[in-house]
Design a protein around this motif. Structure first.
Motif, short mmCIF file in Angstrom:
data_model
loop_
_atom_site.label_atom_id
_atom_site.label_comp_id
_atom_site.label_asym_id
_atom_site.label_seq_id
_atom_site.Cartn_x
_atom_site.Cartn_y
_atom_site.Cartn_z
N GLY A 253 1.00 -0.98 -0.07
CA GLY A 253 0.13 0.07 -0.28
C GLY A 253 0.80 1.23 0.23
N THR A 254 -0.08 2.60 -0.01
CA THR A 254 0.95 3.43 -0.13
C THR A 254 0.01 4.40 1.06
OG1 THR A 254 -1.14 5.13 -1.21
CG2 THR A 254 1.74 3.79 -2.69
N LEU A 255 0.70 5.47 1.89
CA LEU A 255 0.39 6.87 2.89
C LEU A 255 0.58 7.58 2.36
CD1 LEU A 255 1.97 4.77 5.98
CD2 LEU A 255 -0.72 5.11 4.97
N PRO A 256 -0.29 9.09 2.26
CA PRO A 256 0.05 9.84 2.28
C PRO A 256 1.27 10.60 2.66
CG PRO A 256 -1.62 10.07 3.27
CD PRO A 256 -1.53 8.93 2.66
N CYS A 257 2.08 11.92 1.77
CA CYS A 257 2.99 12.33 2.50
C CYS A 257 2.18 13.69 3.09
CB CYS A 257 4.32 12.02 1.30
SG CYS A 257 4.42 11.66 0.50
N PHE A 258 2.62 14.51 4.02
CA PHE A 258 2.51 15.34 4.77
C PHE A 258 3.57 16.73 4.85
CE2 PHE A 258 0.47 11.53 6.78
CZ PHE A 258 -0.85 11.73 6.85
N ASP A 259 3.09 17.87 5.58
CA ASP A 259 3.76 18.54 5.58
C ASP A 259 4.28 19.10 7.26
OD1 ASP A 259 1.66 19.17 7.53
OD2 ASP A 259 1.65 21.54 6.16
N PHE A 260 5.24 19.07 7.82
CA PHE A 260 5.06 18.72 9.16
C PHE A 260 4.59 19.42 10.37
CE2 PHE A 260 9.52 19.79 7.61
CZ PHE A 260 10.32 18.35 7.77
N ASP A 261 3.75 19.57 9.75
CA ASP A 261 1.72 20.01 10.80
C ASP A 261 1.05 19.27 10.40
OD1 ASP A 261 3.47 22.31 12.40
OD2 ASP A 261 2.51 23.18 9.82
N GLY A 262 1.36 18.46 9.91
CA GLY A 262 0.23 16.92 9.42
C GLY A 262 -1.00 16.99 8.28
N LYS A 263 -0.56 18.05 7.50
CA LYS A 263 -1.30 18.36 6.12
C LYS A 263 -0.74 17.45 5.19
CE LYS A 263 -3.38 22.24 7.92
NZ LYS A 263 -4.91 22.19 8.79
N ILE A 264 -1.84 16.92 4.70
CA ILE A 264 -1.12 16.04 3.75
C ILE A 264 -0.58 17.16 2.36
CG2 ILE A 264 -2.14 14.36 0.97
CD1 ILE A 264 -4.28 13.89 3.73
N LEU A 265 0.33 16.81 1.56
CA LEU A 265 1.09 17.32 0.89
C LEU A 265 0.36 17.15 -0.57
CD1 LEU A 265 4.05 17.53 0.98
CD2 LEU A 265 2.84 19.31 1.83
N LEU A 266 -0.06 17.77 -1.44
CA LEU A 266 -0.99 18.02 -3.07
C LEU A 266 0.42 17.29 -4.36
CD1 LEU A 266 -3.72 20.23 -3.48
CD2 LEU A 266 -3.60 18.01 -3.69
N ASP A 267 0.53 16.81 -4.46
CA ASP A 267 2.23 16.35 -5.48
C ASP A 267 1.26 17.32 -6.76
OD1 ASP A 267 4.51 15.27 -6.33
OD2 ASP A 267 3.11 14.38 -7.92
N GLU A 268 0.56 17.05 -7.28
CA GLU A 268 -0.24 17.98 -8.37
C GLU A 268 -1.37 18.51 -7.92
OE1 GLU A 268 -0.12 16.49 -12.57
OE2 GLU A 268 1.15 14.93 -11.34
N LYS A 269 -2.18 19.00 -8.81
CA LYS A 269 -2.73 20.47 -8.23
C LYS A 269 -4.27 18.94 -8.08
CE LYS A 269 -2.48 24.50 -11.01
NZ LYS A 269 -2.80 25.33 -11.61
N HIS A 270 -4.23 18.47 -8.59
CA HIS A 270 -5.13 17.59 -8.15
C HIS A 270 -4.71 15.79 -8.91
CE1 HIS A 270 -3.04 16.76 -12.47
NE2 HIS A 270 -3.43 14.95 -12.16
N HIS A 271 -3.50 15.83 -8.04
CA HIS A 271 -3.11 14.64 -7.07
C HIS A 271 -2.26 14.36 -6.09
CE1 HIS A 271 -1.12 10.92 -7.77
NE2 HIS A 271 0.76 11.35 -8.51
N ILE A 272 -2.87 13.91 -4.86
CA ILE A 272 -2.05 13.57 -4.04
C ILE A 272 -0.93 12.65 -3.50
CG2 ILE A 272 -2.68 12.56 -1.43
CD1 ILE A 272 -5.49 13.12 -1.44
#
Ligand code: UTP
Length: 486
Positions: free
Chosen positions: A196-215
């Motif tokens: 599986g995969t897990l989303p990547c986060f910034d240091f405050d726990g916000k999920i990062l967007l890799d592209e405008k429409h892609h996590i």
């Protein structure tokens, strides 16, 4: 889910920024993003971030008083065992292989970032005379060990090869095997499954967007194995095939003794449910995790978690007290893997600070400094759930050389992997009565010899002068990939 519902869902979990660019997206892009968000259980995702952060705080405390080495009753060393004992374990292992009770779990979902190779690491050629890749070397060791088991027991059994891939490595891995006719193995005995995969986060726990429409997401670490075994139906396959013993290892150890009958036999005879092969730490400061007991539980303690005093402590015989270096080389009984599927959610989470591409003001940025975290699970974090965990120490020059970095690092890189295997093959040739100097490179095909056997007739009294040279099996010389597989 309508846009309103989606908005409500992300807002309720503090992740509303994921929809920041929604007005700019095309219908297809909206569908993709909505699909990715729907797939995430945001409550669970936030909880994963919280748990991972908490685990980091605990790690900062060094272990000391609670730390104990592996008890002698649970530890044997191959260099220290006599030939009879090794033969005894090996015979047990061969019997299990012949009975079709052995499988291999290959961890091949990593991204090989340090190596800087844009393909699955198993496709890497370290520049041996044969130019065989890691995948080919491992496939041929499986073929040879099946053949040896048949010679020893008179019965042929297949080893099933379970290959864990990730979203990046699945397609190219399967294609590579197909393009190379599965290196002579039966296609039906190779089972790919995807971690599986897990989303990547910034240091405050916000999920990062890799592209405008892609996590932004990443594989969930080699400990993602346990979840994937369950969700991808591998546990069912293991049961269906009647497999009792699984040898799990990383893809990047060029010396790996795949499905090692000695290891399987040792674990079976001790009735182990989980085990680790280890090598002796080379020095107190070698940055390798050590297998030990913490508060009565078996664990791998990272180098950074040891106090200097613990790292340097020695036994009366001069050996380091905490010397059992972990090399990602494990045994699992199938029963244990079934049990672990229920513990999977309790596995420790590890944080790695990374440079993760992200979108800012509508533009994709490639950071030069770590800007966020990836969360990973590690394969060894299940040791504490084992009821009978044991260790087998093996010789580093015979069984461990990892390919992690590009050559510039001068360590654990293609040059060292190539040298380590060629050094080992020189040693095998000398042991079989051949004469070879240190500047002559002879590679022994795994189809000819798995661990130094089968060479005497060929090399005794031979003087090797041609370099580089590839010493092949007879069938290999005449037939390419064909090698007597049933
Ligand atoms: P490493 O932790 O050394 O990672 O993996 P890596 O991907 O090979 O290399 P870097 O860190 O990106 O440079 C040890 C083993 O675990 C597997 C790898 O394929 C390797 O066999 N692994 C790692 C997975 O299967 N999945 C993962 O998510 C991470």
């Amino acid at each position: 889910m309508s846009y309103e519902n989606l908005k409500e869902y992300v807002t309720a979990h503090g992740q509303e920024h994921l929809l920041k660019y929604w007005p700019e997206l095309s219908d297809n892009e909206r569908e993709q993003l909505a699909g990715e968000i729907r797939k995430l259980d945001l409550a669970e995702t936030n909880e994963i971030f919280r748990r991972a952060n908490e685990a980091t705080k605990v790690i900062l405390e060094k272990f000391d008083d609670d730390l104990k080495p592996i008890p002698q009753t649970h530890y044997e060393s191959v260099p220290g065992l006599n030939e009879e004992k090794i033969a005894e374990y090996e015979n047990i292992g061969f019997k299990e292989i012949s009975d079709g009770k052995v499988g291999v779990l290959l961890l091949a979902g990593g991204q090989a970032t340090r190596l800087g190779f844009g393909h699955p690491k198993g496709m890497y050629d370290v520049g041996l005379p044969s130019h065989k890749t890691l995948f080919q070397i491992q496939a041929e060791r499986i073929l040879r060990v099946q053949q040896m088991a048949e010679e020893r027991t008179g019965k042929y059994g297949n080893i099933t090869w379970y290959i864990m891939t990730s979203q990046h490595t699945r397609g190219p891995t399967a294609k590579f095997f197909k393009d190379h006719s599965y290196f002579g193995l039966n296609e039906e005995n190779i089972v790919y499954f995807e971690q599986g995969t897990l989303p990547c986060f910034d240091f405050d726990g916000k999920i990062l967007l890799d592209e405008k429409h892609h996590i932004a997401s990443a594989p969930d670490g080699n400990g993602g194995l346990y979840r994937a075994l369950k969700t991808q139906g591998v546990l069912d396959d293991i049961k269906k095939r009647g497999i009792h013993h699984l040898h799990g290892h990383s893809v990047d150890n060029i010396l790996i003794k795949v499905a090692d009958p000695v290891f399987i036999g040792y674990c079976k005879s001790k009735n182990a449910d989980c085990a680790a092969k280890v090598v002796q730490k080379s020095s107190p400061s070698e940055p390798v995790g050590v297998v030990c007991r913490v508060n009565g539980h078996y664990k791998v303690v990272e180098y950074s978690e040891l106090t200097d005093e613990a790292a340097e402590r020695r036994n009366p015989d001069g050996r380091l007290t905490f010397s059992a270096g972990n090399i990602c080389n494990h045994y699992f009984s199938s029963e244990f893997l079934h049990k672990i599927a229920d513990f999977e959610r309790k596995l420790k989470l590890h944080i790695a600070k990374k440079k993760i591409p992200y979108v800012e003001n509508g533009v994709r940025q490639k950071p030069t400094e770590p800007n966020g975290i990836k969360i990973e699970k590690f394969i060894f974090d299940v040791f504490e759930f084992a009821e009978n965990f044991i260790c087998l120490e093996v010789a580093r020059d015979v069984e461990f050389s990892a390919l992690k970095n590009a050559d510039a690092a001068k360590k654990d890189c293609p040059s060292t992997a190539r040298q380590d295997i060629l050094n080992l093959h020189r040693k095998y040739i000398r042991e079989a009565g051949g004469v070879i100097s240190d500047d002559v490179d002879v590679e022994i095909s795994p189809l000819l010899s798995y661990g130094g056997e089968n060479l005497r007739e060929l090399v005794n009294n031979e003087v090797f002068t041609i370099s580089p040279f590839h010493l092949k099996s007879m069938q290999e010389s005449s037939n390419g990939y064909h090698n007597g597989n049933h």
